[in-house]
Each structure stands twice: as structure tokens, then as C-alpha cells.
Scaffold this motif. Structure first.
Motif, mmCIF file in Angstrom:
data_model
loop_
_atom_site.group_PDB
_atom_site.id
_atom_site.type_symbol
_atom_site.label_atom_id
_atom_site.label_comp_id
_atom_site.label_asym_id
_atom_site.label_seq_id
_atom_site.Cartn_x
_atom_site.Cartn_y
_atom_site.Cartn_z
ATOM 1 N N THR A 48 -13.676 56.066 -1.402
ATOM 2 C CA THR A 48 -12.352 56.155 -0.802
ATOM 3 C C THR A 48 -11.367 55.217 -1.482
ATOM 4 O OG1 THR A 48 -13.003 54.573 0.899
ATOM 5 C CG2 THR A 48 -13.146 56.911 1.464
ATOM 6 N N ARG A 49 -11.847 54.064 -1.937
ATOM 7 C CA ARG A 49 -10.949 53.133 -2.637
ATOM 8 C C ARG A 49 -10.509 53.726 -3.967
ATOM 9 N NH1 ARG A 49 -6.721 50.809 -2.692
ATOM 10 N NH2 ARG A 49 -6.446 49.200 -4.212
ATOM 11 N N LYS B 268 -4.189 57.687 -6.156
ATOM 12 C CA LYS B 268 -2.881 57.944 -5.554
ATOM 13 C C LYS B 268 -1.818 56.977 -6.073
ATOM 14 C CE LYS B 268 -4.733 59.901 -1.310
ATOM 15 N NZ LYS B 268 -4.945 59.685 0.121
ATOM 16 N N GLU B 269 -2.240 55.811 -6.567
ATOM 17 C CA GLU B 269 -1.299 54.827 -7.107
ATOM 18 C C GLU B 269 -0.853 55.182 -8.532
ATOM 19 O OE1 GLU B 269 -2.797 50.830 -6.795
ATOM 20 O OE2 GLU B 269 -3.409 51.137 -4.714
ATOM 21 N N THR C 293 -10.170 56.839 -4.590
ATOM 22 C CA THR C 293 -9.197 57.863 -4.231
ATOM 23 C C THR C 293 -7.835 57.229 -3.985
ATOM 24 O OG1 THR C 293 -10.932 59.222 -3.254
ATOM 25 C CG2 THR C 293 -8.687 59.705 -2.583
ATOM 26 N N GLU C 294 -7.821 56.077 -3.321
ATOM 27 C CA GLU C 294 -6.560 55.367 -3.092
ATOM 28 C C GLU C 294 -5.941 54.916 -4.412
ATOM 29 O OE1 GLU C 294 -7.373 52.215 -0.342
ATOM 30 O OE2 GLU C 294 -8.047 53.607 1.205
ATOM 31 N N LEU C 295 -6.777 54.470 -5.349
ATOM 32 C CA LEU C 295 -6.270 54.041 -6.649
ATOM 33 C C LEU C 295 -5.681 55.216 -7.423
ATOM 34 C CD1 LEU C 295 -8.982 51.473 -7.797
ATOM 35 C CD2 LEU C 295 -6.651 50.990 -7.043
ATOM 36 N N GLU D 258 -8.684 45.353 -9.999
ATOM 37 C CA GLU D 258 -9.173 45.157 -8.642
ATOM 38 C C GLU D 258 -10.430 44.305 -8.638
ATOM 39 O OE1 GLU D 258 -11.144 48.293 -6.043
ATOM 40 O OE2 GLU D 258 -9.110 48.185 -5.226
#
Length: 186
Positions: A120-121, A127-128, A123-125, A179
Motif C-alpha cells: 500500500t505504501r 500516486k506521488e 501504491t501511495e508513492l 523513504e
């Protein structure tokens, strides 16, 4: 919509395309209008997007596609951007963008994602990332499109697909390493 229906030959597929149109055309129009700021061009972008969807309907409505709205938005965004570029006569691809055919050292993005417990992280990245990179990674990783299918869906050349994928992977790896460095300093 009528032109898109010309690419579909059986009744079930026509019905699926009509459902996609009914459910997502309005959102697609809004996305295209925000990019093009012209009603007619936005309608053209939606039409072009539905033609691309009709050509790839088996993938769009297949079992692997669990978010058809997101896919429709990605496709129309790219159609609108292509129309914008054609209008500004900036549609040609620069030769320096097609320079890379060498495999990258180190792990691939796919290996990192598969080996990473924090999917999920990642996936968030994604999106960035800039929209062009996020879109192409989404089509490749989540929708499992191959390079030729991505080229057709985004209406770009195969070389552009490879270039964008390379750059998107590099950008994602950079975000991942930043990260991880941040975690080590804590």
C-alpha cells in the motif's frame, strides 16, 4: 459513441461499452475539459478514449480490471493531452527521449513491489509521481498491460512507452530509496 460501437461486434460487448459510457462518460468529460478548456475538444477526447476502450474492451472489462473508472480516466486524460499537444504542434517525440534500450542494474520495480510487505505504501508513492508516470505504471503493474497494449491505449509509440516506463521506474526507485533513508536516520 457511435464510432466506438463500430469496433464492437457482439451484443454483450456493445452492452458492456454502453454501461461504461453511461457510468463514466461524465467524469471523463470533466477530466478532458479541465485539460483542454474547450467543450468540443473535450468531447473529442472522450470519443477518442472510447474508441481506445472499444479496441481493448476484453482487457477493460476483463476479470483483471477491478477499477474501470480509474482506467477510463487514465485513458481520457491521455487522449486530452494528446489533443492538446497536437493543437500546440508539440506532438513529435524528441529523439533523446528514445535513447534507452539497456536494462537497468539493480532490482526492477516489479521485484521491489513483490518483495515489499508494504504494498500500500508503494501504491501511495506511485500516486506521488507525475500523472504520466503514475498512469503508465498503473497500466503495467495493476492492469497487467504489455507495452504494445499500453501504446494503443495511450496513443503513443512503443518507444515512448519504454521511455516513460524507464523514467517512471527510476522515479519510483528514487522515492523508495529516499523513504528508506529517512527511516534509517530516525
Amino acid at each position: 459513441m457511435l464510432i466506438a460501437l463500430a469496433f464492437v461486434h457482439n451484443k454483450k460487448s456493445r452492452s458492456q461499452l454502453e454501461v461504461l459510457y453511461r457510468d463514466h462518460a461524465s467524469a471523463m468529460y470533466k477530466v478532458a475539459y479541465r485539460i483542454l478548456k474547450d467543450e468540443h475538444l473535450a468531447e473529442d477526447a472522450v470519443q477518442e478514449a472510447f474508441i481506445n476502450i472499444a479496441r481493448n474492451l476484453d482487457k477493460t472489462m476483463g476479470t483483471e480490471c477491478n477499477k474501470p473508472r480509474a482506467l477510463c480516466v487514465i485513458i481520457v486524460r491521455n487522449s486530452a493531452i494528446n489533443i492538446y499537444r497536437r493543437r500546440k504542434k508539440q506532438y513529435s517525440v524528441a529523439a533523446e527521449e528514445i535513447e534507452e534500450h539497456i536494462s537497468e542494474p539493480g532490482p526492477s520495480v516489479e521485484d521491489i513491489i513483490l518483495g515489499n510487505e508494504a504494498f500500500t505504501r508503494v501504491t501511495e508513492l506511485i500516486k506521488e509521481l507525475p500523472p504520466a508516470y503514475a498512469d503508465i505504471l498503473s497500466l503495467k503493474l495493476y492492469y497487467h498491460y504489455n507495452d504494445e497494449e499500453i501504446a494503443r491505449v495511450l496513443n503513443i509509440t512503443h518507444g515512448s512507452v519504454r521511455t516513460r516506463l524507464h523514467r517512471a521506474r527510476k522515479s519510483l526507485l528514487k522515492l523508495l530509496s529516499q523513504e528508506q533513508e529517512g527511516r534509517h536516520h530516525e
